[in-house]
Design a protein around this motif. Structure first.
Motif, PDB file in Angstrom:
ATOM      1  N   PRO A   1      38.359  39.815  40.823  1.00 26.07           N
ATOM      2  CA  PRO A   1      39.100  40.778  40.001  1.00 26.07           C
ATOM      3  C   PRO A   1      38.873  40.584  38.502  1.00 26.07           C
ATOM      4  N   GLY A   2      38.841  39.310  38.066  1.00 30.06           N
ATOM      5  CA  GLY A   2      38.625  39.065  36.650  1.00 30.06           C
ATOM      6  C   GLY A   2      37.263  39.539  36.184  1.00 30.06           C
ATOM      7  N   GLY A   3      36.258  39.343  37.014  1.00 32.41           N
ATOM      8  CA  GLY A   3      34.927  39.810  36.677  1.00 32.41           C
ATOM      9  C   GLY A   3      34.864  41.321  36.605  1.00 32.41           C
ATOM     10  N   TRP A   4      35.563  41.998  37.539  1.00 29.03           N
ATOM     11  CA  TRP A   4      35.615  43.464  37.519  1.00 29.03           C
ATOM     12  C   TRP A   4      36.222  43.948  36.207  1.00 29.03           C
ATOM     13  N   LEU A   5      37.342  43.320  35.793  1.00 30.40           N
ATOM     14  CA  LEU A   5      38.002  43.724  34.551  1.00 30.40           C
ATOM     15  C   LEU A   5      37.110  43.463  33.338  1.00 30.40           C
ATOM     16  N   MET A   6      36.407  42.327  33.332  1.00 33.59           N
ATOM     17  CA  MET A   6      35.501  42.024  32.225  1.00 33.59           C
ATOM     18  C   MET A   6      34.395  43.078  32.135  1.00 33.59           C
ATOM     19  N   THR A   7      33.826  43.441  33.276  1.00 34.79           N
ATOM     20  CA  THR A   7      32.753  44.433  33.286  1.00 34.79           C
ATOM     21  C   THR A   7      33.264  45.796  32.824  1.00 34.79           C
ATOM     22  N   ALA A   8      34.444  46.184  33.300  1.00 31.40           N
ATOM     23  CA  ALA A   8      35.011  47.476  32.899  1.00 31.40           C
ATOM     24  C   ALA A   8      35.286  47.512  31.402  1.00 31.40           C
ATOM     25  N   ALA A   9      35.839  46.423  30.875  1.00 30.23           N
ATOM     26  CA  ALA A   9      36.128  46.368  29.439  1.00 30.23           C
ATOM     27  C   ALA A   9      34.835  46.383  28.630  1.00 30.23           C
TER      28      ALA A   9
END
Length: 403
Positions: free
Chosen positions: A60-68
């Motif tokens: 989940p953290g990686g997904w949020l980093m990529t989206a940001a």
């Protein structure tokens, strides 16, 4: 598909850990605080919209980093920002399930030191740390500072502008500079914890201070005062469930149900003291540990506490430390000894009208055998405090002494 409530919980959990890393990484690459915060918030909003349909990703953290990161790329591309920043953002990924080491870990520490830079006023440092490092909504920060949300927004904007205007470097100091700057960072976290732990404080702020202190200790394991501060927070916070009676009024240590104290937090705090040295926060933590580990109030080792306050007074000879030292000596060696030290602490006038000093004199006077004067002092202290729970506690104490 998963339930919206489950997805929201997953976003909240992932955001609590990932938000400061994302903001810190984007600030490092772009130098734009507002862009970094906006992109992090938009990533969380996107997750709330998509995860109920697609499921929570494995990382989940990686997904949020990529989206940001992708959102930042879009904004910068539209603004025709130089190619270098776009290239750096393209390299900013977080594919691994575990938080990566190196720049991303360092970014969080950089962000804390930047938010706590001495170029900013102390309250600005606290507010900026809450907003940028912890991701606390501006409205919640404004409520804690007793100002409107628009006022707090302007303060945060000015703080960021001050950082830019002063050319504050986005880095962790090293060597002597780290030793010089670290107390200021610890002081911000201490004030943040206090704002959450006070009678009328925001409990979430105390929990956030513990989280940040834990992060600081993890990233700076060789700094004993970082360990001391975390120990102090844990030992005080261990009593949170027992501090009030069913009606919400404050209970003193001798009135609290010690079975409700958090023994895991106490054990962790005591263990940290082995690495905490003998700095000011470590000494306060040792005092808290004496209270936390005593099986009963009567079994408290007051001479040990008085000795810690003696050492603390040598390091920080402030009126408030002198006040607490007087109380400790009063329990260790009798109320007359405590009143004598209290008179010394008040000699310069700094404690005149200070409610805790009046309450301390009241307690020592009661133990000396003058209940009438003690009750009057408790009522005077109650009249000077701003917290309703504290006022009620002091008035109850006065009523218990009145004939």
């Amino acid at each position: 598909m998963i339930r919206v409530s489950d997805a929201a919980g997953a976003v909240a959990d992932a955001g609590a850990e990932a938000y400061p890393r994302i903001v810190a990484a984007l600030i490092r690459v772009t130098g734009d605080w507002t862009l970094a915060e906006d992109c992090a918030q938009e990533a969380l909003a996107a997750a709330l919209e998509r995860w109920p349909r697609t499921g929570v990703p494995d990382n989940p953290g990686g997904w949020l980093m990529t989206a940001a990161r992708n959102r930042a790329v879009d904004v910068l591309r539209r603004a025709s920002v130089e190619r270098r920043k776009l290239r750096d953002l393209a390299l900013l990924t977080d594919p691994a399930p575990a938080p990566p080491e190196g720049d991303v870990v360092d970014d969080r520490l950089r962000l804390i030191f930047t938010c706590c830079h001495p170029a900013l006023a102390l309250e600005a440092r606290v507010a900026l740390t809450l907003r940028t490092v912890a991701g606390v909504p501006t409205a919640d920060i404004a409520r804690a500072f007793l100002v409107t949300e628009s006022t707090m927004t302007r303060r945060l904007t000015r703080a960021k502008a001050r950082i830019a205007a002063a050319g504050v470097p986005y880095r962790v100091p090293t060597g002597p500079a780290l030793v010089e700057r670290l107390p200021g960072v610890l002081g911000v976290l201490y004030l943040l914890f206090t704002r959450g732990y006070d009678a009328d404080g925001e409990p979430a702020f105390a929990a956030e201070a513990i989280r940040l202190a834990r992060l600081l200790h993890t990233l700076l394991p060789d700094q004993p005062e970082a360990a001391g501060l975390l120990a102090l927070f844990l030992l005080h916070h261990s009593r949170r469930a027992a501090r009030r009676d069913p009606s919400g009024d404050l209970l003193t240590l001798d009135q609290q149900d010690r079975a409700r104290w958090d023994r895991a937090a106490i054990a962790e705090g005591v263990a940290l003291l082995a690495r905490a040295g003998d700095g000011p926060y470590a000494l306060q933590a040792r005092i808290a540990a004496e209270h936390a580990t005593a099986p009963t109030a009567a079994a408290t080792d007051w001479p040990a506490i008085a000795g810690c306050y003696d050492a603390l007074a040598r390091l920080q000879p402030t009126p408030v430390v002198g006040l607490n030292r007087a109380v400790a000596h009063g329990y260790a060696y009798g109320p007359a000894a405590g009143l004598a030290l209290l008179a010394e602490a008040r000699a310069g006038g700094a404690l005149d009208g200070y409610p805790p000093a009046v309450a301390a004199e009241a307690e020592l006077t009661a133990r000396l055998g003058d209940p009438v004067r003690a009750a009057a002092l408790f009522r005077a202290a109650a009249g000077a405090v701003r917290s309703d729970p504290e006022r009620r506690a002091l008035l109850r104490r006065a009523a218990g002494l009145s004939p």
